[in-house]
Design a protein around this motif. Structure first.
Motif, mmCIF file in Angstrom:
data_model
loop_
_atom_site.group_PDB
_atom_site.id
_atom_site.type_symbol
_atom_site.label_atom_id
_atom_site.label_comp_id
_atom_site.label_asym_id
_atom_site.label_seq_id
_atom_site.Cartn_x
_atom_site.Cartn_y
_atom_site.Cartn_z
ATOM 1 N N SER A 54 6.103 0.833 2.829
ATOM 2 C CA SER A 54 5.228 0.594 1.676
ATOM 3 C C SER A 54 5.955 0.198 0.400
ATOM 4 N N VAL A 55 7.089 0.821 0.110
ATOM 5 C CA VAL A 55 7.747 0.598 -1.192
ATOM 6 C C VAL A 55 8.127 -0.862 -1.398
ATOM 7 N N PRO A 56 8.743 -1.539 -0.416
ATOM 8 C CA PRO A 56 9.022 -2.965 -0.651
ATOM 9 C C PRO A 56 7.764 -3.789 -0.887
ATOM 10 N N LYS A 113 -2.598 -6.708 3.527
ATOM 11 C CA LYS A 113 -2.050 -5.404 3.166
ATOM 12 C C LYS A 113 -0.566 -5.570 2.864
ATOM 13 N N SER A 114 -0.172 -5.173 1.666
ATOM 14 C CA SER A 114 1.227 -5.356 1.262
ATOM 15 C C SER A 114 2.182 -4.562 2.148
ATOM 16 N N ASP A 115 1.677 -3.466 2.786
ATOM 17 C CA ASP A 115 2.520 -2.667 3.678
ATOM 18 C C ASP A 115 3.067 -3.491 4.854
ATOM 19 N N GLU A 116 2.377 -4.587 5.186
ATOM 20 C CA GLU A 116 2.782 -5.383 6.346
ATOM 21 C C GLU A 116 3.857 -6.409 6.024
ATOM 22 N N LEU A 117 4.220 -6.536 4.733
ATOM 23 C CA LEU A 117 5.135 -7.607 4.327
ATOM 24 C C LEU A 117 6.506 -7.482 4.969
ATOM 25 N N PHE A 118 7.110 -6.284 4.908
ATOM 26 C CA PHE A 118 8.458 -6.088 5.425
ATOM 27 C C PHE A 118 8.509 -6.400 6.920
#
Length: 492
Positions: free
Chosen positions: A61-63, A307-312
């Motif tokens: 989540s953090v990235p 969902k930004s959590d999926e970016l990494f």
């Protein structure tokens, strides 16, 4: 990234994990499991504590959060440092002076059995649900990457994962957790730094120009002083960080069990301060990585995920990325997830054995019976965690998962209120009323949150924790009575 690559990466990490655990748990006793015999070197505990608060969810989540919130999270992490200093100055000496294995024993000494059981049950519910949901997220990722392609059902995935956690924590307990957390911190920092280097190199950014590229990017904003109503407002984040770390570290058996494994109070205090400062820079690395992920996604024209959590994970598994980035992603994710779940399982076993079952007192003259009880509780905690993870997989929605995280603010609030009132006053309270106060405080907080949103459109964030604590303190004051002339306050 093939399932075989993921399996080999996990197998390699777990092999190292088992070796570290086996070495650290030699000649282990119940004391080793509960407090590491209080022989842990403070510098090792400090390194372990860098990665201890970082779960698999945090790693993912953090990235991703920089896309919407920039580097505003560092405002809260700055508050964490102040919170760690307060824990080191007040709570650590108190716990060592009273020779506590479970920190909730203080509530029994200060107020009575009702307060003691209330604090222990609040911790148990919050930690079991929180740890299960965090590990659920990782199991879901592994299901997608490994188990689904191989036709392995989710229940088997969870059973294997939880069994592995049980295996490496079964004997050494907190001593194994400290050394495996040290391994986790090393793996996390190494994987993030290497990912930064590889991704920057793929874009054509060299190390010398990296700071200027990051600083000039629109996501690199750290300080937010302009809008007091905003959730990113500096003083909201900073003050919330102070109280959040006091509640979720200083008053959390999972986190404090590591710190109470140091030789003495002075060593534990040094570890606490150092780990707090180092954590600021580690979180900074995660945020910096987030900016690079956004730059890279634009560079190769990948649309941002919903969902930004999926970016990494999206970037790490992209065909344009070297395989090493995907392996580092899996390594960091697994290191964060297994260590966080293992430490939670150890803390839950310790708290339930000592606080709920009162096993050390019941088996004071029979160490073998205490060992049997502790082992059975450890197995039971593992089974409950596995069942909750499976239940989330089949029944949960995003709203349900968010509700579990919000629950932590409700359950830690009464614990914070109990400790603050106990340390700040000398007044005894009606101990029988305390469980009802701990139930009423979250209900009143929910009502206050609803009213503020309905009447003024105010969105409550981490202030919910403070509201719960304040309602608890008010309830304790109402059911308190004048100090007995024979009561002497413990010096803090």
């Amino acid at each position: 990234m093939s399932p075989v690559t993921v399996i080999l990466t996990i197998a390699a990490y777990f092999a190292i994990l088992v070796i570290v655990s086996a070495i650290s748990s030699r000649a282990a006793t119940d004391s080793t499991f509960f407090n590491g015999n209080r022989r842990a070197p403070w510098i090792i505990v400090a390194i372990a504590m860098i990665g201890a608060p970082i779960s698999g969810v945090t790693f993912i989540s953090v990235p991703g959060m920089v896309a919407a919130k920039g580097y505003g999270y560092l405002q809260m992490v700055l508050g964490f440092i102040v919170g760690y200093a307060i824990i080191a100055a007040i709570l650590v000496p108190l716990f060592y002076r009273r020779n506590l294995t479970s920190i909730y024993s203080y509530l029994e000494q200060r107020f009575g059995q009702g307060s003691y059981r209330s604090g222990a049950w609040m911790f148990f519910i919050s930690k079991m649900l929180g740890a299960s949901v965090r590990f659920f997220v990782v199991c879901a990722v592994l299901q997608l990457l490994v188990c689904d392609p191989l036709g392995i059902p989710f229940a088997a995935n969870v059973a294997i994962a939880v069994a592995l956690i049980w295996l490496y924590t079964a004997r050494g307990g907190v001593k194994s957790v400290i050394w495996t957390d040290t391994l986790k911190s090393f793996c996390l920092i190494t994987s993030v730094i290497l990912c930064i280097c590889v991704i920057a190199g793929n874009i054509g950014i060299d190390i010398t120009s990296l700071p200027s590229v990051i600083a000039s990017h629109e996501t690199a904003r750290v300080w937010f002083f302009d809008d007091p109503k905003s959730g990113s407002y500096f003083w909201k984040q900073f003050i919330a960080g102070i109280f959040m770390v006091i509640a979720t570290t200083g008053l959390d058996q999972d986190m404090m069990q590591r710190n109470l494994a140091c030789r003495d109070s002075a060593s534990s205090r040094k570890n606490m301060i150092l780990s707090g400062v180092l954590q600021f820079f580690v979180i900074g690395l995660f945020l910096l990585l987030g900016t690079l992920l956004i730059i890279y996604s634009r560079h190769i024209s990948i649309p941002m995920p919903d969902k930004s959590d999926e970016l990494f994970g999206l970037i790490a598994s992209h065909p344009s990325m070297p395989a090493i980035v995907g392996m580092l992603f899996i390594l960091g994710l697994v290191a964060a997830a297994y260590s966080a779940a293992g430490s939670a399982l150890t803390a839950l076993t310790t708290s339930f054995t000592i606080d709920i079952l009162d096993a050390p007192r019941r088996h004071q003259s029979n160490p073998e019976a205490l060992t049997r009880t502790r082992r059975r509780v450890h197995i039971a905690m593992s089974a409950i965690m596995g069942l909750i993870i499976i239940a989330f997989y089949y029944l949960s929605t995003d709203d349900a998962i968010s509700a579990v995280y919000t629950l932590a603010s409700y359950t830690y609030g009464p614990i914070l209120g109990l400790f603050v009132y106990g340390l700040a006053t000398t007044r005894p309270v009606n101990d029988r009323a305390v469980p009802w106060i701990c139930l009423a405080a979250p209900i009143l907080s929910w009502c206050a949150q609803w009213l503020m949103h309905t009447l003024w459109g105010y969105e409550t964030g981490f202030e919910l924790l403070l509201m719960n604590a304040l309602f608890t303190i008010a309830g304790l004051q109402l059911c308190s009575y004048k100090t007995s002339p024979y009561y002497v306050k413990e010096s803090i």
